[in-house]
Design an enzyme around this catalytic site. Structure first.
Site, PDB file in Angstrom:
ATOM      1  N   ARG A 228       0.906  -1.124   0.058  1.00 34.80           N
ATOM      2  CA  ARG A 228       0.037  -0.042  -0.152  1.00 34.80           C
ATOM      3  C   ARG A 228       0.879   1.195  -0.032  1.00 34.80           C
ATOM      4  O   ARG A 228       1.822   1.484   0.781  1.00 34.80           O
ATOM      5  CB  ARG A 228      -1.000   0.030   1.368  1.00 34.80           C
ATOM      6  CG  ARG A 228      -1.881  -0.970   1.129  1.00 34.80           C
ATOM      7  CD  ARG A 228      -3.134  -0.897   0.049  1.00 34.80           C
ATOM      8  NE  ARG A 228      -3.941  -1.611  -0.250  1.00 34.80           N
ATOM      9  CZ  ARG A 228      -4.062  -2.786  -0.986  1.00 34.80           C
ATOM     10  NH1 ARG A 228      -3.017  -2.738  -1.786  1.00 34.80           N
ATOM     11  NH2 ARG A 228      -5.073  -3.550  -1.218  1.00 34.80           N
ATOM     12  N   HIS A 276       0.898  -0.427 -10.549  1.00 33.19           N
ATOM     13  CA  HIS A 276       0.108  -1.177  -9.876  1.00 33.19           C
ATOM     14  C   HIS A 276      -0.090  -2.793 -10.381  1.00 33.19           C
ATOM     15  O   HIS A 276      -1.429  -3.104 -10.504  1.00 33.19           O
ATOM     16  CB  HIS A 276      -1.201  -0.335  -9.446  1.00 33.19           C
ATOM     17  CG  HIS A 276      -2.051  -1.095  -8.214  1.00 33.19           C
ATOM     18  ND1 HIS A 276      -2.604  -0.038  -7.412  1.00 33.19           N
ATOM     19  CD2 HIS A 276      -2.016  -2.357  -7.674  1.00 33.19           C
ATOM     20  CE1 HIS A 276      -2.970  -0.987  -6.391  1.00 33.19           C
ATOM     21  NE2 HIS A 276      -3.049  -2.112  -6.390  1.00 33.19           N
TER      22      HIS A 276
END
Length: 313
Positions: A228, A276
């Site tokens: 994250r 990502h």
């Protein structure tokens, strides 16, 4: 017949229609899968949810037995005050394997010095620079020992790396040195020649890697973050990179995504940005997890991967 609401972006239904329909049918549960607006919300039994989908207010879903998240992370929904139904996060085999392959690839890239090898195009034979140590002599630290972190730690240990894992609560994983708590974090960071973070986004993990904690790592350490973006204090990491405290960072997740073109990470010579891609839910394997939880709900069995609201994951 139960009703299952597919509440992701409409364009993603094409990827999920066949695998989700077939996976639910294989459990023996008779289900009608509907899109938002096609059925009375009070008649929906299960909500297959994506944070990027159209459903963000769960008030009307009074008959829903569970909300089944399509993403591994639940930080965008766990604090939703309208969500009173059980919430299950996604842990699927395809996502796990994708994460393991991403982490293993980048750890090996750092371990073997592949970046420097690829940049060597000047015709100079540098055999005297030496060879990398064996994996057993390279200390890798994994922050986060949930399902994904555990799988990555075990894969790296299987390659011979000396792996230390850290988690908020004590874990016991054969072949992994497991640490926990504040003292354990300091010890783990002090060992981290290569640091990998797969921690969830919670108030406790925000800016966990800051000026103080980055300074606890060996000088020149490498960092891989497919967990994250909120874990990292960006200014502190950039400063640590500039002074050589951190030798290089490979970052797959960010506070703002897509990462803005003007962000300094793009141009920094000691940063690798990936968009990502470390762990995407695969429609086929994610559908199997969704279908199994629907079967469990109909059979009165405990749900898989039920989120603990007090912990945030």
């Amino acid at each position: 017949m139960i009703r299952v609401l597919f509440a992701d972006k409409p364009e993603n239904w094409g990827r999920y229609e066949t695998p989700l329909t077939e996976a639910i049918a294989a459990t023996g549960v008779e289900a009608q899968i509907v899109q938002p607006g096609e059925s009375d919300p009070a008649q929906i039994d299960y909500v297959v949810y994506s944070p990027q989908g159209p459903v963000q207010d769960f008030t009307a879903y009074t008959g829903a037995k569970a909300v089944l998240n399509l993403w591994a992370g639940v930080e965008r929904v766990v604090g939703n005050d309208t969500l009173t139904q059980p919430l299950c996060r996604m842990v699927d085999a395809g996502l796990e394997r994708g994460m393991v392959e991403y982490v293993t690839g980048h750890v090996l890239r750092y371990h073997l010095g592949i970046d420097a090898t690829l940049a060597q195009q000047d015709g100079v034979w540098r055999h005297d620079d030496g060879v990398p140590p064996l994996a057993r002599d390279r200390s890798v630290v994994m922050l986060g020992l949930g399902a994904l972190g555990k799988a990555c730690a075990e894969a790296l240990a299987g390659l011979g790396f000396a792996v230390t894992g850290w988690s908020r609560t004590r874990k016991d994983i054969p072949g992994i040195t497991c640490l926990s708590g504040d003292d354990g974090l300091a010890e783990a960071l002090s060992r981290a020649e290569i640091l990998v973070s797969i921690l969830p986004d919670t108030p406790e993990t925000t800016n966990l890697l800051n000026a103080d904690t980055l300074a606890q790592m060996p000088k020149g350490a490498r960092l891989v973050n497919p967990g994250r973006g909120t874990l990292i204090d960006d200014d502190a990491l950039l400063a640590a990179l500039d002074r050589g405290q951190i030798g290089h960072a490979t970052l797959d997740v960010f506070r703002v995504e897509p990462l803005p073109p003007e962000h300094p990470y793009w141009a920094h010579p000691q940063v690798t940005v990936t968009p990502h891609i470390a762990a995407e839910s695969r429609a086929e394997t994610a559908s199997e997890v969704i279908a199994e939880n629907i079967r469990r709900g109909e059979a009165g069995e405990p749900f898989l991967y039920l989120v603990d609201r007090s912990r945030g994951y």
